[in-house]
Write a protein that holds these residues in place. Structure first.
Motif, PDB file in Angstrom:
ATOM      1  N   ARG A   1       0.847  -1.188   0.000  1.00 38.78           N
ATOM      2  CA  ARG A   1       0.000   0.000   0.000  1.00 38.78           C
ATOM      3  C   ARG A   1       0.879   1.233   0.000  1.00 38.78           C
ATOM      4  NH1 ARG A   1      -5.756  -0.429   2.283  1.00 38.78           N
ATOM      5  NH2 ARG A   1      -6.212  -2.605   1.867  1.00 38.78           N
ATOM      6  N   ALA A   2       0.315   2.286  -0.568  1.00 41.95           N
ATOM      7  CA  ALA A   2       1.041   3.546  -0.663  1.00 41.95           C
ATOM      8  C   ALA A   2       0.079   4.676  -0.343  1.00 41.95           C
ATOM      9  CB  ALA A   2       1.610   3.711  -2.067  1.00 41.95           C
ATOM     10  N   CYS A   3       0.625   5.858  -0.186  1.00 38.14           N
ATOM     11  CA  CYS A   3      -0.190   7.047   0.022  1.00 38.14           C
ATOM     12  C   CYS A   3       0.250   8.099  -0.982  1.00 38.14           C
ATOM     13  CB  CYS A   3      -0.026   7.566   1.446  1.00 38.14           C
ATOM     14  SG  CYS A   3      -1.158   8.916   1.832  1.00 38.14           S
ATOM     15  N   ILE A   4      -0.712   8.619  -1.749  1.00 35.58           N
ATOM     16  CA  ILE A   4      -0.424   9.646  -2.749  1.00 35.58           C
ATOM     17  C   ILE A   4      -1.604  10.613  -2.751  1.00 35.58           C
ATOM     18  CG2 ILE A   4      -1.331   8.213  -4.637  1.00 35.58           C
ATOM     19  CD1 ILE A   4       1.684  10.340  -5.167  1.00 35.58           C
ATOM     20  N   PHE A   5      -1.331  11.901  -2.798  1.00 30.73           N
ATOM     21  CA  PHE A   5      -2.375  12.929  -2.737  1.00 30.73           C
ATOM     22  C   PHE A   5      -3.256  12.738  -1.496  1.00 30.73           C
ATOM     23  CE2 PHE A   5      -1.736  12.875  -7.434  1.00 30.73           C
ATOM     24  CZ  PHE A   5      -1.368  14.205  -7.588  1.00 30.73           C
ATOM     25  N   GLY A   6      -2.690  12.181  -0.421  1.00 30.94           N
ATOM     26  CA  GLY A   6      -3.453  11.930   0.787  1.00 30.94           C
ATOM     27  C   GLY A   6      -4.395  10.743   0.686  1.00 30.94           C
ATOM     28  N   GLN A   7      -4.353  10.031  -0.424  1.00 26.08           N
ATOM     29  CA  GLN A   7      -5.232   8.890  -0.666  1.00 26.08           C
ATOM     30  C   GLN A   7      -4.438   7.593  -0.502  1.00 26.08           C
ATOM     31  OE1 GLN A   7      -8.659   8.567  -1.720  1.00 26.08           O
ATOM     32  NE2 GLN A   7      -8.154   6.441  -1.295  1.00 26.08           N
ATOM     33  N   ARG A   8      -4.970   6.665   0.276  1.00 28.27           N
ATOM     34  CA  ARG A   8      -4.332   5.354   0.407  1.00 28.27           C
ATOM     35  C   ARG A   8      -4.618   4.545  -0.856  1.00 28.27           C
ATOM     36  NH1 ARG A   8      -2.504   3.741   5.552  1.00 28.27           N
ATOM     37  NH2 ARG A   8      -2.943   5.329   7.097  1.00 28.27           N
ATOM     38  N   MET A   9      -3.551   3.988  -1.406  1.00 25.02           N
ATOM     39  CA  MET A   9      -3.635   3.227  -2.646  1.00 25.02           C
ATOM     40  C   MET A   9      -3.029   1.845  -2.426  1.00 25.02           C
ATOM     41  SD  MET A   9      -4.877   5.645  -4.572  1.00 25.02           S
ATOM     42  CE  MET A   9      -4.598   5.540  -6.319  1.00 25.02           C
ATOM     43  N   GLU A  10      -3.427   0.928  -3.272  1.00 23.90           N
ATOM     44  CA  GLU A  10      -2.816  -0.390  -3.309  1.00 23.90           C
ATOM     45  C   GLU A  10      -2.081  -0.492  -4.637  1.00 23.90           C
ATOM     46  OE1 GLU A  10      -3.952  -5.142  -3.117  1.00 23.90           O
ATOM     47  OE2 GLU A  10      -5.538  -3.656  -2.930  1.00 23.90           O
ATOM     48  N   LEU A  11      -0.872  -1.028  -4.608  1.00 24.75           N
ATOM     49  CA  LEU A  11      -0.105  -1.196  -5.833  1.00 24.75           C
ATOM     50  C   LEU A  11      -0.342  -2.597  -6.387  1.00 24.75           C
ATOM     51  CD1 LEU A  11       3.312   0.483  -4.911  1.00 24.75           C
ATOM     52  CD2 LEU A  11       1.219   1.525  -5.779  1.00 24.75           C
ATOM     53  N   LEU A  12      -0.647  -2.661  -7.671  1.00 23.12           N
ATOM     54  CA  LEU A  12      -0.791  -3.928  -8.372  1.00 23.12           C
ATOM     55  C   LEU A  12       0.333  -4.009  -9.389  1.00 23.12           C
ATOM     56  CD1 LEU A  12      -4.645  -3.999  -9.082  1.00 23.12           C
ATOM     57  CD2 LEU A  12      -3.413  -4.849  -7.072  1.00 23.12           C
ATOM     58  N   THR A  13       0.916  -5.189  -9.548  1.00 21.98           N
ATOM     59  CA  THR A  13       2.044  -5.348 -10.456  1.00 21.98           C
ATOM     60  C   THR A  13       1.770  -6.457 -11.469  1.00 21.98           C
ATOM     61  OG1 THR A  13       3.182  -6.950  -9.049  1.00 21.98           O
ATOM     62  CG2 THR A  13       3.652  -4.628  -8.634  1.00 21.98           C
ATOM     63  N   ALA A  14       2.406  -6.347 -12.609  1.00 21.40           N
ATOM     64  CA  ALA A  14       2.257  -7.364 -13.647  1.00 21.40           C
ATOM     65  C   ALA A  14       3.010  -8.636 -13.279  1.00 21.40           C
ATOM     66  CB  ALA A  14       2.741  -6.835 -14.993  1.00 21.40           C
ATOM     67  N   ASP A  15       4.093  -8.499 -12.526  1.00 20.42           N
ATOM     68  CA  ASP A  15       4.925  -9.669 -12.199  1.00 20.42           C
ATOM     69  C   ASP A  15       4.713 -10.191 -10.777  1.00 20.42           C
ATOM     70  OD1 ASP A  15       6.172  -7.698 -10.686  1.00 20.42           O
ATOM     71  OD2 ASP A  15       8.013  -7.695 -11.876  1.00 20.42           O
ATOM     72  N   GLY A  16       3.877  -9.509  -9.994  1.00 14.16           N
ATOM     73  CA  GLY A  16       3.612  -9.944  -8.631  1.00 14.16           C
ATOM     74  C   GLY A  16       4.672  -9.554  -7.619  1.00 14.16           C
ATOM     75  N   LEU A  17       5.758  -8.919  -8.078  1.00  8.77           N
ATOM     76  CA  LEU A  17       6.823  -8.497  -7.160  1.00  8.77           C
ATOM     77  C   LEU A  17       6.494  -7.134  -6.564  1.00  8.77           C
ATOM     78  CD1 LEU A  17       9.920  -9.465  -9.335  1.00  8.77           C
ATOM     79  CD2 LEU A  17       8.948 -10.732  -7.407  1.00  8.77           C
ATOM     80  N   PRO A  18       6.774  -6.935  -5.281  1.00  6.73           N
ATOM     81  CA  PRO A  18       6.480  -5.634  -4.676  1.00  6.73           C
ATOM     82  C   PRO A  18       7.403  -4.540  -5.204  1.00  6.73           C
ATOM     83  CG  PRO A  18       7.544  -7.083  -3.085  1.00  6.73           C
ATOM     84  CD  PRO A  18       7.310  -7.892  -4.328  1.00  6.73           C
ATOM     85  N   VAL A  19       6.899  -3.323  -5.171  1.00  5.74           N
ATOM     86  CA  VAL A  19       7.677  -2.137  -5.529  1.00  5.74           C
ATOM     87  C   VAL A  19       8.187  -1.554  -4.215  1.00  5.74           C
ATOM     88  CG1 VAL A  19       7.523   0.176  -6.530  1.00  5.74           C
ATOM     89  CG2 VAL A  19       6.246  -1.716  -7.559  1.00  5.74           C
ATOM     90  N   THR A  20       9.459  -1.217  -4.158  1.00  3.31           N
ATOM     91  CA  THR A  20      10.022  -0.660  -2.925  1.00  3.31           C
ATOM     92  C   THR A  20       9.693   0.822  -2.823  1.00  3.31           C
ATOM     93  OG1 THR A  20      12.140   0.013  -3.875  1.00  3.31           O
ATOM     94  CG2 THR A  20      11.968  -2.280  -3.084  1.00  3.31           C
TER      95      THR A  20
END
Length: 186
Positions: A141-160
């Motif tokens: 999960r991430a926070c951008i523009f004060g909004q909590r977001m979930e990151l989805l990836t094509a390869d299933g690996l997390p983004v740091t």
């Protein structure tokens, strides 16, 4: 048949209208910033084209580029063109376009307090669409523009956290990245 290609100058007004209609003001970057960063090679402003009597684009995709990372920053299909599989086809074209690179996107997180039920339903449908079309949820999960977001990836690996910030600094520019303050929260 749907195609995806860099936006032509004559398409930018139609893409701008779609962009303004599809995304809430609080989540939009200035459209001219997207165009400028696309000219600099830091973003891609892509048109989704298909057979349409009006000649208007079917949709748009805006990606941020940094080294081997690609963030699908904005993705929208014109409301009149929805429901026929165009979005899924376009997502497949995006995954092909960026094959060999780490392709990821952000969606609004589910289960956030004070989210109206109709918005929660829309968010769940959006997540299901992406998962059905090959994206994976590594649990970041991430926070951008004060909004909590979930990151989805094509390869299933997390983004740091460092990769996430680097994409924003490169794609949106230093000032925009500072203003949005992207950060990984989980």
């Amino acid at each position: 048949m749907v195609t995806l290609a860099p936006a032509a100058p004559h398409e930018q007004n139609a893409l701008r209208r779609l962009y303004l209609d599809a995304f809430p003001r609080a989540e939009r970057k200035p459209f001219r910033l997207l165009c400028r960063q696309a000219r600099r090679g830091r973003m891609e402003l892509l048109t989704l084209r298909g057979v349409r009597a009006s000649g208007e684009p079917l949709g748009l995709a805006v990606t941020m580029l940094h080294e081997s990372l690609v963030l699908l920053d904005y993705f929208a299909v014109d409301p009149a063109a929805r429901g026929g599989g165009i979005g899924g086809e376009a997502l497949g074209l995006l995954r092909e376009r960026y094959a060999g690179r780490r392709f990821f996107l952000e969606i609004e997180a589910l289960g956030e307090p004070d989210t109206p039920p109709e918005q929660e339903t829309l968010r769940a449908r959006r997540k299901a669409f992406y998962l059905r079309n090959g994206m994976r949820a590594p649990g970041v999960r991430a926070c951008i523009f004060g909004q909590r977001m979930e990151l989805l990836t094509a390869d299933g690996l997390p983004v740091t956290a460092a990769e996430y910030r680097a994409v924003y600094r490169r794609g949106a520019g230093r000032l925009a990245a500072l203003l949005t303050r992207p950060r990984i929260i989980e």
